[in-house]
Design a protein around this motif. Structure first.
Motif, PDB file in Angstrom:
ATOM      1  N   SER A   1       5.287  -6.287  -4.371  1.00 15.09           N
ATOM      2  CA  SER A   1       6.748  -6.008  -4.202  1.00 15.09           C
ATOM      3  C   SER A   1       7.203  -4.353  -4.945  1.00 15.09           C
ATOM      4  N   CYS A   2       6.258  -4.170  -5.985  1.00 12.32           N
ATOM      5  CA  CYS A   2       6.480  -2.700  -6.652  1.00 12.32           C
ATOM      6  C   CYS A   2       5.967  -1.855  -5.547  1.00 12.32           C
ATOM      7  N   VAL A   3       4.680  -2.017  -4.969  1.00 21.12           N
ATOM      8  CA  VAL A   3       4.271  -1.125  -4.183  1.00 21.12           C
ATOM      9  C   VAL A   3       4.965  -0.947  -2.835  1.00 21.12           C
ATOM     10  N   LEU A   4       5.607  -1.662  -2.377  1.00 18.55           N
ATOM     11  CA  LEU A   4       6.559  -1.673  -1.367  1.00 18.55           C
ATOM     12  C   LEU A   4       7.627  -0.827  -1.572  1.00 18.55           C
ATOM     13  N   ILE A   5       8.094  -1.202  -2.879  1.00 17.30           N
ATOM     14  CA  ILE A   5       9.140  -0.268  -3.169  1.00 17.30           C
ATOM     15  C   ILE A   5       8.912   1.212  -3.670  1.00 17.30           C
ATOM     16  N   LEU A   6       7.682   1.512  -4.163  1.00 15.08           N
ATOM     17  CA  LEU A   6       7.337   2.801  -4.245  1.00 15.08           C
ATOM     18  C   LEU A   6       7.204   3.436  -2.966  1.00 15.08           C
TER      19      LEU A   6
ATOM     20  N   SER B   1       3.869  10.513  -2.570  1.00 12.97           N
ATOM     21  CA  SER B   1       3.838  11.626  -2.125  1.00 12.97           C
ATOM     22  C   SER B   1       3.216  11.805  -0.526  1.00 12.97           C
ATOM     23  N   TYR B   2       3.498  12.762   0.181  1.00 16.76           N
ATOM     24  CA  TYR B   2       2.877  12.557   1.419  1.00 16.76           C
ATOM     25  C   TYR B   2       1.517  13.021   1.530  1.00 16.76           C
ATOM     26  N   GLY B   3       0.642  12.350   2.509  1.00 15.33           N
ATOM     27  CA  GLY B   3      -0.590  12.632   2.702  1.00 15.33           C
ATOM     28  C   GLY B   3      -1.327  11.435   3.403  1.00 15.33           C
ATOM     29  N   GLY B   4      -1.910  11.391   4.558  1.00 15.90           N
ATOM     30  CA  GLY B   4      -2.518  10.457   5.025  1.00 15.90           C
ATOM     31  C   GLY B   4      -3.578  10.148   4.397  1.00 15.90           C
ATOM     32  N   SER B   5      -4.638  10.829   3.877  1.00 10.78           N
ATOM     33  CA  SER B   5      -5.730  10.239   3.161  1.00 10.78           C
ATOM     34  C   SER B   5      -5.457   9.610   1.939  1.00 10.78           C
ATOM     35  N   SER B   6      -4.426  10.053   1.177  1.00 12.13           N
ATOM     36  CA  SER B   6      -4.119   9.648  -0.018  1.00 12.13           C
ATOM     37  C   SER B   6      -3.419   8.162   0.166  1.00 12.13           C
ATOM     38  N   LEU B   7      -2.329   8.311   1.144  1.00 12.52           N
ATOM     39  CA  LEU B   7      -1.975   6.746   1.518  1.00 12.52           C
ATOM     40  C   LEU B   7      -2.725   5.981   1.760  1.00 12.52           C
TER      41      LEU B   7
ATOM     42  N   ALA C   1      -1.448   2.425   6.064  1.00 14.59           N
ATOM     43  CA  ALA C   1      -1.844   2.028   4.496  1.00 14.59           C
ATOM     44  C   ALA C   1      -1.499   0.467   4.143  1.00 14.59           C
ATOM     45  N   LEU C   2      -0.332   0.271   4.479  1.00 14.97           N
ATOM     46  CA  LEU C   2       0.406  -1.032   4.149  1.00 14.97           C
ATOM     47  C   LEU C   2      -0.623  -2.121   4.940  1.00 14.97           C
ATOM     48  N   VAL C   3      -0.951  -1.649   6.185  1.00 12.89           N
ATOM     49  CA  VAL C   3      -1.787  -2.589   7.013  1.00 12.89           C
ATOM     50  C   VAL C   3      -3.032  -2.959   6.174  1.00 12.89           C
ATOM     51  N   ALA C   4      -3.588  -1.879   5.883  1.00  6.32           N
ATOM     52  CA  ALA C   4      -5.073  -1.836   5.425  1.00  6.32           C
ATOM     53  C   ALA C   4      -5.021  -2.427   4.068  1.00  6.32           C
ATOM     54  N   MET C   5      -3.774  -2.322   3.280  1.00  5.93           N
ATOM     55  CA  MET C   5      -3.854  -3.055   2.002  1.00  5.93           C
ATOM     56  C   MET C   5      -3.426  -4.550   2.051  1.00  5.93           C
ATOM     57  N   LEU C   6      -2.686  -5.058   3.130  1.00  3.35           N
ATOM     58  CA  LEU C   6      -2.489  -6.609   3.516  1.00  3.35           C
ATOM     59  C   LEU C   6      -3.934  -6.982   3.827  1.00  3.35           C
ATOM     60  N   LEU C   7      -4.614  -6.497   4.832  1.00  3.36           N
ATOM     61  CA  LEU C   7      -5.824  -7.105   5.312  1.00  3.36           C
ATOM     62  C   LEU C   7      -6.757  -6.821   4.230  1.00  3.36           C
ATOM     63  N   THR C   8      -7.122  -6.005   3.419  1.00  7.24           N
ATOM     64  CA  THR C   8      -7.892  -6.006   2.232  1.00  7.24           C
ATOM     65  C   THR C   8      -7.641  -6.980   1.223  1.00  7.24           C
TER      66      THR C   8
END
Length: 387
Positions: free
Chosen positions: A31-36, A351-357, A73-80
Protein backbone atom coordinates in the motif's frame (compact mmCIF):
# COMPACT_ATOMS: atom_id res chain seq x y z
CA UNK A 1 -7.21 -51.05 7.17
CA UNK A 2 -9.51 -48.05 7.05
CA UNK A 3 -8.41 -47.29 3.51
CA UNK A 4 -9.19 -50.88 2.49
CA UNK A 5 -12.78 -50.54 3.79
CA UNK A 6 -13.65 -46.94 2.94
CA UNK A 7 -11.16 -46.17 0.21
CA UNK A 8 -8.27 -43.76 0.22
CA UNK A 9 -8.94 -40.12 1.13
CA UNK A 10 -8.52 -37.99 -2.02
CA UNK A 11 -5.46 -35.76 -1.89
CA UNK A 12 -6.25 -32.10 -1.27
CA UNK A 13 -5.04 -29.75 -3.96
CA UNK A 14 -2.70 -26.94 -3.04
CA UNK A 15 -4.01 -23.49 -2.23
CA UNK A 16 -4.56 -21.39 -5.37
CA UNK A 17 -1.76 -18.94 -6.14
CA UNK A 18 -3.70 -15.68 -5.82
CA UNK A 19 -5.36 -16.39 -2.43
CA UNK A 20 -2.06 -17.69 -1.05
CA UNK A 21 -0.19 -14.66 -2.36
CA UNK A 22 -2.71 -12.25 -0.87
CA UNK A 23 -2.75 -14.05 2.47
CA UNK A 24 1.05 -14.07 2.86
CA UNK A 25 1.80 -10.64 1.36
CA UNK A 26 2.90 -7.62 3.38
CA UNK A 27 -0.12 -5.53 2.41
CA UNK A 28 1.03 -2.43 4.31
CA UNK A 29 4.28 -2.23 2.36
CA UNK A 30 2.50 -2.72 -0.94
CA UNK A 31 0.00 0.00 0.00
CA UNK A 32 2.88 2.38 0.77
CA UNK A 33 4.37 1.71 -2.67
CA UNK A 34 1.04 2.43 -4.36
CA UNK A 35 0.67 5.68 -2.40
CA UNK A 36 4.20 6.73 -3.40
CA UNK A 37 3.38 6.08 -7.05
CA UNK A 38 0.21 8.17 -6.70
CA UNK A 39 2.22 11.01 -5.14
CA UNK A 40 4.69 10.73 -8.02
CA UNK A 41 1.91 11.23 -10.56
CA UNK A 42 0.55 14.17 -8.54
CA UNK A 43 3.96 15.85 -8.43
CA UNK A 44 4.51 15.04 -12.11
CA UNK A 45 1.39 17.05 -12.95
CA UNK A 46 3.05 20.03 -11.25
CA UNK A 47 6.70 19.56 -12.27
CA UNK A 48 6.66 18.30 -15.87
CA UNK A 49 4.51 20.78 -17.91
CA UNK A 50 7.29 23.45 -18.05
CA UNK A 51 9.75 20.86 -19.40
CA UNK A 52 7.17 19.61 -21.90
CA UNK A 53 6.62 23.18 -23.11
CA UNK A 54 10.36 23.75 -23.55
CA UNK A 55 10.65 20.54 -25.59
CA UNK A 56 7.54 21.21 -27.69
CA UNK A 57 5.35 18.43 -26.25
CA UNK A 58 1.82 18.42 -24.89
CA UNK A 59 1.63 19.75 -21.29
CA UNK A 60 1.13 16.30 -19.76
CA UNK A 61 3.44 14.37 -22.09
CA UNK A 62 5.79 13.30 -19.30
CA UNK A 63 2.95 12.51 -16.91
CA UNK A 64 1.41 10.17 -19.47
CA UNK A 65 4.75 8.45 -20.00
CA UNK A 66 5.23 8.15 -16.24
CA UNK A 67 1.80 6.54 -15.94
CA UNK A 68 2.71 4.02 -18.66
CA UNK A 69 6.12 3.22 -17.14
CA UNK A 70 4.59 3.15 -13.66
CA UNK A 71 1.87 0.75 -14.80
CA UNK A 72 4.55 -1.56 -16.22
CA UNK A 73 6.50 -1.23 -12.96
CA UNK A 74 3.47 -2.16 -10.84
CA UNK A 75 2.73 -5.18 -13.06
CA UNK A 76 6.38 -6.27 -12.73
CA UNK A 77 6.19 -5.79 -8.96
CA UNK A 78 3.01 -7.83 -8.56
CA UNK A 79 4.22 -10.67 -10.80
CA UNK A 80 7.61 -10.83 -9.08
CA UNK A 81 6.02 -10.79 -5.62
CA UNK A 82 4.06 -13.94 -6.52
CA UNK A 83 7.23 -15.93 -7.24
CA UNK A 84 8.97 -18.29 -4.85
CA UNK A 85 12.39 -17.21 -3.50
CA UNK A 86 14.03 -19.92 -5.63
CA UNK A 87 12.43 -18.63 -8.83
CA UNK A 88 13.30 -15.04 -7.89
CA UNK A 89 16.93 -16.09 -7.45
CA UNK A 90 17.09 -17.87 -10.80
CA UNK A 91 15.58 -14.96 -12.70
CA UNK A 92 17.75 -12.47 -10.81
CA UNK A 93 20.90 -14.35 -11.86
CA UNK A 94 19.86 -14.18 -15.52
CA UNK A 95 18.90 -10.51 -15.20
CA UNK A 96 22.17 -9.72 -13.46
CA UNK A 97 24.23 -11.32 -16.23
CA UNK A 98 22.36 -9.35 -18.90
CA UNK A 99 22.63 -6.04 -17.01
CA UNK A 100 26.33 -6.65 -16.24
CA UNK A 101 27.12 -7.19 -19.92
CA UNK A 102 25.05 -4.11 -20.85
CA UNK A 103 26.92 -2.02 -18.27
CA UNK A 104 30.29 -3.23 -19.60
CA UNK A 105 29.34 -2.25 -23.18
CA UNK A 106 28.17 1.25 -22.28
CA UNK A 107 31.49 2.93 -23.25
CA UNK A 108 31.04 1.51 -26.78
CA UNK A 109 27.30 1.81 -27.43
CA UNK A 110 26.04 4.15 -24.70
CA UNK A 111 25.22 7.86 -24.75
CA UNK A 112 25.32 10.68 -22.22
CA UNK A 113 22.41 12.82 -23.56
CA UNK A 114 24.61 15.87 -23.00
CA UNK A 115 24.89 15.31 -19.23
CA UNK A 116 28.58 14.41 -19.17
CA UNK A 117 28.14 10.79 -18.01
CA UNK A 118 27.64 7.80 -20.34
CA UNK A 119 24.89 5.94 -18.46
CA UNK A 120 22.16 5.19 -21.00
CA UNK A 121 21.34 3.26 -24.15
CA UNK A 122 19.20 5.30 -26.53
CA UNK A 123 16.41 3.28 -28.13
CA UNK A 124 14.91 6.21 -30.00
CA UNK A 125 11.51 6.10 -28.31
CA UNK A 126 13.03 5.64 -24.85
CA UNK A 127 16.33 5.15 -23.02
CA UNK A 128 17.58 2.37 -20.75
CA UNK A 129 19.97 2.77 -17.80
CA UNK A 130 21.56 -0.67 -17.12
CA UNK A 131 22.77 0.23 -13.62
CA UNK A 132 19.16 0.53 -12.40
CA UNK A 133 18.45 -3.09 -13.38
CA UNK A 134 21.86 -4.28 -12.19
CA UNK A 135 21.29 -3.26 -8.56
CA UNK A 136 18.51 -5.70 -7.57
CA UNK A 137 20.16 -8.52 -9.53
CA UNK A 138 23.48 -7.91 -7.82
CA UNK A 139 21.90 -7.91 -4.36
CA UNK A 140 20.28 -11.29 -4.96
CA UNK A 141 23.42 -12.82 -6.50
CA UNK A 142 25.63 -11.51 -3.68
CA UNK A 143 23.18 -12.82 -1.05
CA UNK A 144 23.23 -16.23 -2.76
CA UNK A 145 27.03 -16.27 -2.65
CA UNK A 146 27.07 -15.17 1.01
CA UNK A 147 24.58 -17.90 1.95
CA UNK A 148 26.50 -20.54 -0.01
CA UNK A 149 29.74 -19.62 1.77
CA UNK A 150 28.11 -20.46 5.13
CA UNK A 151 27.49 -24.06 4.09
CA UNK A 152 29.94 -26.85 4.88
CA UNK A 153 32.53 -27.07 2.06
CA UNK A 154 30.77 -24.15 0.41
CA UNK A 155 32.43 -21.89 -2.16
CA UNK A 156 34.34 -18.72 -1.19
CA UNK A 157 31.17 -16.71 -1.73
CA UNK A 158 32.31 -13.64 0.18
CA UNK A 159 35.42 -13.28 -1.97
CA UNK A 160 33.47 -13.82 -5.20
CA UNK A 161 30.78 -11.33 -4.22
CA UNK A 162 33.45 -8.77 -3.32
CA UNK A 163 35.11 -9.25 -6.71
CA UNK A 164 31.74 -8.71 -8.44
CA UNK A 165 31.08 -5.62 -6.33
CA UNK A 166 34.45 -4.08 -7.15
CA UNK A 167 33.97 -4.80 -10.87
CA UNK A 168 30.61 -3.05 -10.87
CA UNK A 169 31.91 -0.10 -8.84
CA UNK A 170 34.85 0.30 -11.24
CA UNK A 171 32.55 0.38 -14.28
CA UNK A 172 30.21 2.87 -12.61
CA UNK A 173 33.08 5.17 -11.62
CA UNK A 174 34.30 5.17 -15.23
CA UNK A 175 30.95 6.58 -16.48
CA UNK A 176 31.24 8.52 -14.04
CA UNK A 177 28.35 7.62 -11.69
CA UNK A 178 29.67 7.87 -8.14
CA UNK A 179 26.18 7.84 -6.62
CA UNK A 180 25.23 4.43 -7.99
CA UNK A 181 28.73 3.13 -7.18
CA UNK A 182 28.33 4.16 -3.53
CA UNK A 183 24.86 2.61 -3.45
CA UNK A 184 26.12 -0.75 -4.76
CA UNK A 185 29.02 -0.70 -2.30
CA UNK A 186 26.63 0.15 0.55
CA UNK A 187 24.28 -2.71 -0.36
CA UNK A 188 27.14 -5.19 -0.38
CA UNK A 189 28.46 -3.83 2.94
CA UNK A 190 25.06 -4.19 4.64
CA UNK A 191 24.75 -7.81 3.54
CA UNK A 192 28.33 -8.52 4.61
CA UNK A 193 27.56 -7.01 8.02
CA UNK A 194 24.41 -9.11 8.45
CA UNK A 195 26.33 -12.21 7.32
CA UNK A 196 28.77 -11.71 10.20
CA UNK A 197 31.63 -9.54 8.94
CA UNK A 198 34.29 -8.57 11.51
CA UNK A 199 33.93 -4.96 12.63
CA UNK A 200 37.64 -4.33 12.08
CA UNK A 201 37.29 -5.33 8.45
CA UNK A 202 34.28 -3.03 7.98
CA UNK A 203 36.21 -0.12 9.50
CA UNK A 204 39.09 -0.87 7.15
CA UNK A 205 36.71 -0.91 4.18
CA UNK A 206 35.31 2.47 5.25
CA UNK A 207 38.85 3.81 5.27
CA UNK A 208 39.43 2.46 1.77
CA UNK A 209 36.24 4.20 0.59
CA UNK A 210 37.45 7.51 2.06
CA UNK A 211 40.83 7.03 0.38
CA UNK A 212 39.08 6.26 -2.92
CA UNK A 213 37.06 9.46 -2.55
CA UNK A 214 40.25 11.47 -2.08
CA UNK A 215 41.78 9.90 -5.19
CA UNK A 216 38.60 10.60 -7.18
CA UNK A 217 38.59 14.20 -5.98
CA UNK A 218 42.17 14.65 -7.18
CA UNK A 219 41.67 13.00 -10.57
CA UNK A 220 38.04 13.63 -11.58
CA UNK A 221 36.95 17.16 -12.44
CA UNK A 222 33.29 16.03 -12.40
CA UNK A 223 33.61 14.65 -8.85
CA UNK A 224 35.68 17.57 -7.57
CA UNK A 225 33.20 20.12 -8.94
CA UNK A 226 30.32 18.51 -7.08
CA UNK A 227 32.26 18.23 -3.80
CA UNK A 228 33.40 21.85 -4.04
CA UNK A 229 29.84 22.98 -4.69
CA UNK A 230 28.65 21.02 -1.65
CA UNK A 231 31.35 22.39 0.68
CA UNK A 232 30.97 25.98 -0.48
CA UNK A 233 29.02 27.85 2.24
CA UNK A 234 27.59 30.28 -0.32
CA UNK A 235 25.05 28.64 -2.61
CA UNK A 236 24.85 30.08 -6.09
CA UNK A 237 21.12 30.90 -6.49
CA UNK A 238 21.31 30.15 -10.24
CA UNK A 239 22.40 26.51 -9.75
CA UNK A 240 20.12 23.51 -9.30
CA UNK A 241 20.97 23.33 -5.59
CA UNK A 242 20.29 27.05 -5.26
CA UNK A 243 16.87 26.78 -6.89
CA UNK A 244 15.99 23.71 -4.81
CA UNK A 245 17.11 25.28 -1.54
CA UNK A 246 15.07 28.41 -2.20
CA UNK A 247 11.99 26.36 -3.16
CA UNK A 248 12.13 24.34 0.06
CA UNK A 249 12.51 27.55 2.07
CA UNK A 250 9.58 29.21 0.31
CA UNK A 251 7.31 26.20 0.82
CA UNK A 252 7.29 26.40 4.59
CA UNK A 253 4.91 24.14 6.48
CA UNK A 254 1.90 24.04 4.13
CA UNK A 255 3.39 25.15 0.79
CA UNK A 256 2.59 28.03 -1.53
CA UNK A 257 -0.36 26.25 -3.12
CA UNK A 258 -1.03 23.74 -5.88
CA UNK A 259 0.36 25.01 -9.18
CA UNK A 260 1.81 28.16 -7.59
CA UNK A 261 5.40 26.91 -7.31
CA UNK A 262 8.14 28.56 -9.38
CA UNK A 263 11.06 26.13 -9.05
CA UNK A 264 9.68 23.86 -11.82
CA UNK A 265 10.26 26.70 -14.32
CA UNK A 266 13.95 26.98 -13.41
CA UNK A 267 15.12 23.43 -12.61
CA UNK A 268 15.83 21.23 -15.66
CA UNK A 269 15.56 18.11 -13.45
CA UNK A 270 12.54 19.20 -11.40
CA UNK A 271 10.61 16.08 -12.44
CA UNK A 272 13.48 13.66 -11.65
CA UNK A 273 16.38 14.36 -9.29
CA UNK A 274 14.78 17.37 -7.54
CA UNK A 275 11.14 16.29 -7.42
CA UNK A 276 11.17 16.64 -3.62
CA UNK A 277 11.84 20.40 -4.05
CA UNK A 278 8.60 20.70 -6.04
CA UNK A 279 6.76 18.79 -3.30
CA UNK A 280 8.20 21.04 -0.58
CA UNK A 281 7.41 24.28 -2.42
CA UNK A 282 3.83 23.55 -3.48
CA UNK A 283 2.65 21.26 -0.67
CA UNK A 284 5.03 22.16 2.16
CA UNK A 285 6.78 20.19 4.86
CA UNK A 286 3.63 18.14 5.53
CA UNK A 287 3.84 16.23 2.24
CA UNK A 288 7.61 15.78 2.58
CA UNK A 289 7.13 14.19 6.02
CA UNK A 290 4.42 11.91 4.59
CA UNK A 291 6.82 10.78 1.84
CA UNK A 292 9.58 10.11 4.39
CA UNK A 293 7.14 8.15 6.56
CA UNK A 294 6.10 5.98 3.60
CA UNK A 295 9.71 5.09 2.76
CA UNK A 296 10.51 4.42 6.41
CA UNK A 297 7.44 2.19 6.76
CA UNK A 298 8.48 0.01 3.83
CA UNK A 299 12.04 -0.40 5.11
CA UNK A 300 11.20 -0.98 8.77
CA UNK A 301 8.33 -3.40 8.11
CA UNK A 302 10.47 -5.38 5.69
CA UNK A 303 13.36 -5.65 8.14
CA UNK A 304 11.03 -6.70 10.97
CA UNK A 305 9.55 -9.48 8.84
CA UNK A 306 13.01 -10.59 7.71
CA UNK A 307 14.14 -10.91 11.33
CA UNK A 308 11.82 -13.94 11.62
CA UNK A 309 13.22 -15.59 8.49
CA UNK A 310 15.31 -18.75 8.89
CA UNK A 311 16.72 -19.01 5.37
CA UNK A 312 20.00 -17.02 5.30
CA UNK A 313 19.67 -16.30 1.57
CA UNK A 314 16.21 -14.75 1.96
CA UNK A 315 17.29 -12.80 5.03
CA UNK A 316 20.39 -11.37 3.32
CA UNK A 317 18.75 -10.60 -0.03
CA UNK A 318 15.74 -8.95 1.58
CA UNK A 319 17.92 -6.87 3.89
CA UNK A 320 20.08 -5.69 0.99
CA UNK A 321 17.06 -4.73 -1.14
CA UNK A 322 15.27 -2.93 1.72
CA UNK A 323 18.34 -0.96 2.83
CA UNK A 324 19.34 -0.02 -0.72
CA UNK A 325 15.78 1.18 -1.40
CA UNK A 326 15.73 3.31 1.74
CA UNK A 327 19.22 4.75 1.26
CA UNK A 328 18.49 5.75 -2.35
CA UNK A 329 15.51 7.76 -1.10
CA UNK A 330 17.65 9.32 1.64
CA UNK A 331 20.36 10.30 -0.87
CA UNK A 332 17.87 11.94 -3.23
CA UNK A 333 16.23 13.98 -0.48
CA UNK A 334 19.56 14.69 1.21
CA UNK A 335 20.93 16.24 -1.98
CA UNK A 336 17.91 18.54 -2.28
CA UNK A 337 18.47 19.96 1.22
CA UNK A 338 22.29 20.10 0.85
CA UNK A 339 23.03 17.35 3.35
CA UNK A 340 24.85 15.44 0.59
CA UNK A 341 26.70 16.34 -2.63
CA UNK A 342 24.72 16.17 -5.87
CA UNK A 343 24.43 12.54 -7.03
CA UNK A 344 21.99 12.47 -9.94
CA UNK A 345 19.83 9.83 -8.27
CA UNK A 346 16.05 9.48 -8.60
CA UNK A 347 13.50 9.23 -5.80
CA UNK A 348 12.09 5.68 -6.06
CA UNK A 349 8.52 5.51 -7.45
CA UNK A 350 8.15 9.30 -7.26
CA UNK A 351 10.64 10.66 -9.80
CA UNK A 352 10.04 10.41 -13.53
CA UNK A 353 12.09 7.78 -15.36
CA UNK A 354 11.32 4.55 -17.18
CA UNK A 355 14.40 2.57 -16.08
CA UNK A 356 14.11 3.78 -12.49
CA UNK A 357 10.39 2.95 -12.23
CA UNK A 358 10.52 -0.51 -13.83
CA UNK A 359 13.73 -1.55 -12.05
CA UNK A 360 12.25 -0.25 -8.79
CA UNK A 361 9.11 -2.31 -9.40
CA UNK A 362 11.21 -5.44 -9.91
CA UNK A 363 13.27 -4.72 -6.78
CA UNK A 364 10.18 -4.11 -4.62
CA UNK A 365 8.55 -7.23 -6.09
CA UNK A 366 11.59 -9.24 -5.00
CA UNK A 367 11.41 -7.67 -1.54
CA UNK A 368 7.69 -8.47 -1.22
CA UNK A 369 8.39 -12.05 -2.34
CA UNK A 370 11.11 -12.43 0.30
CA UNK A 371 9.00 -10.91 3.09
CA UNK A 372 5.91 -13.05 2.48
CA UNK A 373 5.02 -15.12 5.52
CA UNK A 374 6.07 -18.76 5.31
CA UNK A 375 5.38 -21.71 7.64
CA UNK A 376 8.40 -21.76 9.93
CA UNK A 377 9.28 -21.44 13.58
CA UNK A 378 10.56 -18.24 15.07
CA UNK A 379 14.21 -17.48 14.40
CA UNK A 380 14.77 -17.34 18.14
CA UNK A 381 13.79 -21.01 18.39
CA UNK A 382 16.96 -21.89 16.49
CA UNK A 383 19.10 -19.99 18.98
CA UNK A 384 17.39 -21.78 21.86
CA UNK A 385 17.91 -25.16 20.24
CA UNK A 386 14.27 -25.79 19.38
CA UNK A 387 14.59 -25.43 15.57
Amino acid sequence: MTEMVYGAVPAQGGEPILPKWWRTLDKWSMSCVLILFGIGLLLGLAASPPLAARNGFDPFHYVERQAIFGGAALVAMLLTSMMSPTLVRRLAVLGFIGAFVALALLPVFGTDFGKGAVRWYSLGFASVQPSEFLKPGFVVVAAWLFAASQEINGPPGRLWSFALCMSIVAMLVMQPDFGQACLVLFGWGVMYFVAGAPMLLLVGMAGVVVLGGMVAYSNSEHFARRIDGFLNPDVDPTTQLGYATNAIREGGLFGVGVGEGQVKWSLPDAHTDFIIAVAAEEYGLILVLIIILLYASIVVRSLLRLMRERDPFIRLAGTGLACMFGVQAMINMGVAVRLLPAKGMTLPFVSYGGSSLIAGGIALGMLLAFTRTRPQGEFGDILRGRG
